[in-house]
Design an enzyme around this catalytic site. Structure first.
Site, PDB file in Angstrom:
ATOM      1  N   GLU A 161      46.252  53.319 -16.174  1.00 40.04           N
ATOM      2  CA  GLU A 161      47.347  54.009 -15.071  1.00 40.04           C
ATOM      3  C   GLU A 161      48.897  53.863 -16.007  1.00 40.04           C
ATOM      4  O   GLU A 161      49.787  53.344 -15.471  1.00 40.04           O
ATOM      5  CB  GLU A 161      47.649  53.389 -13.930  1.00 40.04           C
ATOM      6  CG  GLU A 161      46.252  53.598 -13.314  1.00 40.04           C
ATOM      7  CD  GLU A 161      46.117  52.898 -11.764  1.00 40.04           C
ATOM      8  OE1 GLU A 161      46.973  52.383 -11.378  1.00 40.04           O
ATOM      9  OE2 GLU A 161      44.966  53.237 -11.372  1.00 40.04           O
ATOM     10  N   GLU A 266      36.004  56.244 -10.942  1.00 36.27           N
ATOM     11  CA  GLU A 266      36.364  55.771  -9.784  1.00 36.27           C
ATOM     12  C   GLU A 266      36.255  56.833  -8.576  1.00 36.27           C
ATOM     13  O   GLU A 266      37.103  57.033  -7.881  1.00 36.27           O
ATOM     14  CB  GLU A 266      37.693  55.123  -9.617  1.00 36.27           C
ATOM     15  CG  GLU A 266      37.858  54.211 -10.830  1.00 36.27           C
ATOM     16  CD  GLU A 266      39.243  53.302 -10.776  1.00 36.27           C
ATOM     17  OE1 GLU A 266      40.163  53.494  -9.800  1.00 36.27           O
ATOM     18  OE2 GLU A 266      39.716  52.816 -11.667  1.00 36.27           O
TER      19      GLU A 266
HETATM   20  O1  9MR Z   1      39.544  49.091  -5.060  1.00 38.97           O
HETATM   21  C1  9MR Z   1      40.374  48.257  -5.381  1.00 38.97           C
HETATM   22  C2  9MR Z   1      40.992  47.341  -4.309  1.00 38.97           C
HETATM   23  O2  9MR Z   1      40.218  46.543  -3.611  1.00 38.97           O
HETATM   24  C3  9MR Z   1      42.258  46.569  -4.690  1.00 38.97           C
HETATM   25  O3  9MR Z   1      43.064  46.294  -3.470  1.00 38.97           O
HETATM   26  C4  9MR Z   1      43.180  47.595  -5.203  1.00 38.97           C
HETATM   27  C5  9MR Z   1      44.540  46.907  -5.511  1.00 38.97           C
HETATM   28  O4  9MR Z   1      45.513  47.630  -6.578  1.00 38.97           O
HETATM   29  O5  9MR Z   1      42.764  48.123  -6.430  1.00 38.97           O
HETATM   30  C6  9MR Z   1      41.665  48.991  -6.124  1.00 38.97           C
HETATM   31  O6  9MR Z   1      41.102  49.624  -7.350  1.00 38.97           O
HETATM   32  C7  9MR Z   1      41.996  50.304  -7.895  1.00 38.97           C
HETATM   33  C8  9MR Z   1      41.574  50.283  -9.683  1.00 38.97           C
HETATM   34  O7  9MR Z   1      41.533  49.074 -10.074  1.00 38.97           O
HETATM   35  C9  9MR Z   1      42.503  51.104 -10.261  1.00 38.97           C
HETATM   36  N1  9MR Z   1      42.389  52.480  -9.762  1.00 38.97           N
HETATM   37  C10 9MR Z   1      42.730  52.563  -8.611  1.00 38.97           C
HETATM   38  C11 9MR Z   1      41.833  52.014  -7.452  1.00 38.97           C
HETATM   39  C12 9MR Z   1      41.994  52.066  -6.098  1.00 38.97           C
HETATM   40  O8  9MR Z   1      43.383  51.413  -5.768  1.00 38.97           O
END
Ligand code: 9MR
Length: 377
Positions: A161, A266
């Site tokens: 990102e 994802e």
């Molecule tokens: O699924 C993840 C969630 O449990 C966390 O709280 C969150 C924090 O930013 O991150 C989520 O996963 C993210 C991933 O690592 C990167 N892309 C976006 C995903 C959804 O936010």
């Protein structure tokens, strides 16, 4: 005498036929038990992000789905900086070691997520003010993680990102201290630490044209300097109607034309109202004012049939496109195992009931699962 001789022959014949029927029975049974990863084994890997409870074997029901259906895993949170290196040089491998062990034991393609990401960073990282200190931390972090799991983690999300929606570089703490060169440095360090691992740039909204262009430029810049990058991870936090199949297809083609593997890293599809036209996964967009608003949480008990159908159709269309480009796509990973644990129950509004995945809250496969499964008949 002849009678006595005949008995063993008859016995042999009976045994032969019964073993045949056993074989036939087993083949049928295997068909019935076919899984998604088996169905798509000649097309792409099929994966899931797994959470800490799953890694620590506190959620056996989810794990049995993962073991049956998936041949690749990603750690949903456990390898992120704030958890794994909460203080400089102070690593906590308890969960990550178990994650890797689980993948190895089950012969899965293991993904490392994510080495350099501005979100879920440790606090001390957000306070770094100069490039030397920042480079030192990044180097130590990448060397330690990619080094520890060398030859075990197959693919690393090296930078996550880094782009704004208009395709320019995000003003992250890495950018502010080191400048845009931090991306190159991260990829160089990752290659050095584990030369055989696949290295990926991962982001959301990569099917929007401006951001797609930004990613193409980012990749081209690395390639022009002979820096290794193997793939682009299109996160795929999507809705029922957006992005369009046309835009998804443009991204598959564009990234593959750069000589890269295309990965959907994802995947999940929100079925809930999205009044601000929110897209992607910018985690800061949490709108407190809508918490508890029934209009924003229309299916608190169950998803009505017509919505199940819509979701199934959307997944079917998407997978039909993925199959069309199976020569370009190496992996499809769902962001979670069942609806019960999806991050989309709490984002962008906390406490909603969302239904974005292929398995429901009772660990049963949904219509969406079947619609994908049937594509490969
Ligand atoms: O699924 C993840 C969630 O449990 C966390 O709280 C969150 C924090 O930013 O991150 C989520 O996963 C993210 C991933 O690592 C990167 N892309 C976006 C995903 C959804 O936010």
């Amino acid at each position: 005498m002849t009678k006595i001789k005949k008995i063993p022959i008859i016995l042999i014949i009976i045994l032969f036929f019964s073993s045949c029927s056993e074989k036939i029975y087993n083949i049928d049974k295997a068909k019935i038990n076919y899984s998604l990863s088996q169905k798509f084994e000649n097309d792409f890997l099929i994966g899931a992000a797994i959470n800490e409870d799953q890694i620590l074997k506190k959620d056996e029901k989810s794990l049995s789905i993962v073991q049956k259906e998936h041949n690749t895993i990603t750690p949903e949170n456990s390898l992120k900086w704030m958890f794994i290196e909460p203080n400089p040089g102070n690593f906590n491998f308890d969960v990550s070691d178990k994650y890797v062990e689980y993948g190895l034991k089950n012969n899965m393609h293991i993904v490392g997520h994510a080495l350099v990401w501005h979100s879920q960073l440790a606090d001390y990282m957000n306070n770094v003010k100069d490039s030397t200190t920042m480079y030192y931390h990044i180097k130590n972090h990448i060397n330690t993680l990619a080094g520890r799991y060398k030859g075990k983690i197959n693919t690393w999300d090296v930078v996550n990102e880094a782009l704004n929606e208009d395709g320019s570089l995000r003003q992250s703490v890495f950018f502010k201290t080191i400048g845009e060169g931090y991306i190159e440095e991260a990829f160089k360090l990752a290659e050095k630490a584990d030369p055989k691992a696949d290295l990926v740039y991962n982001d959301y909204n990569l099917c929007n044209s401006e951001k797609r262009e930004g990613a193409i430029n980012l990749v081209k810049n690395l390639q022009s300097k002979n820096i290794k990058i193997n793939g682009v991870g299109i996160q795929a936090h999507w809705q029922l109607n957006t992005p369009s199949l046309e835009e998804i297809e443009k991204s598959i083609i564009a990234f593959s034309q750069l000589g890269l593997k295309v990965m959907f890293t994802e995947l999940d599809i929100s079925v809930l109202p999205n009044p601000w036209e929110l897209e992607g996964a910018e985690i800061n967009q949490n709108f407190k004012k809508f918490e508890g608003d029934a209009k924003m949480n229309p299916y608190p008990k169950a998803l009505p049939d017509f919505m199940e159908e819509k979701l199934a159709k959307r997944y079917e269309d998407i997978f039909r496109l993925f199959l069309k480009h199976r020569d370009k796509i190496s992996r499809i990973t769902f962001w979670g195992v069942t609806d019960k644990h999806s991050w989309l129950n709490d984002w962008p509004i906390k406490g909603r009931t969302n239904y974005p995945l292929l398995f429901d809250r009772n660990y049963q496969s949904k219509k969406a699962y079947q619609s994908i499964f049937d594509l490969t008949k």
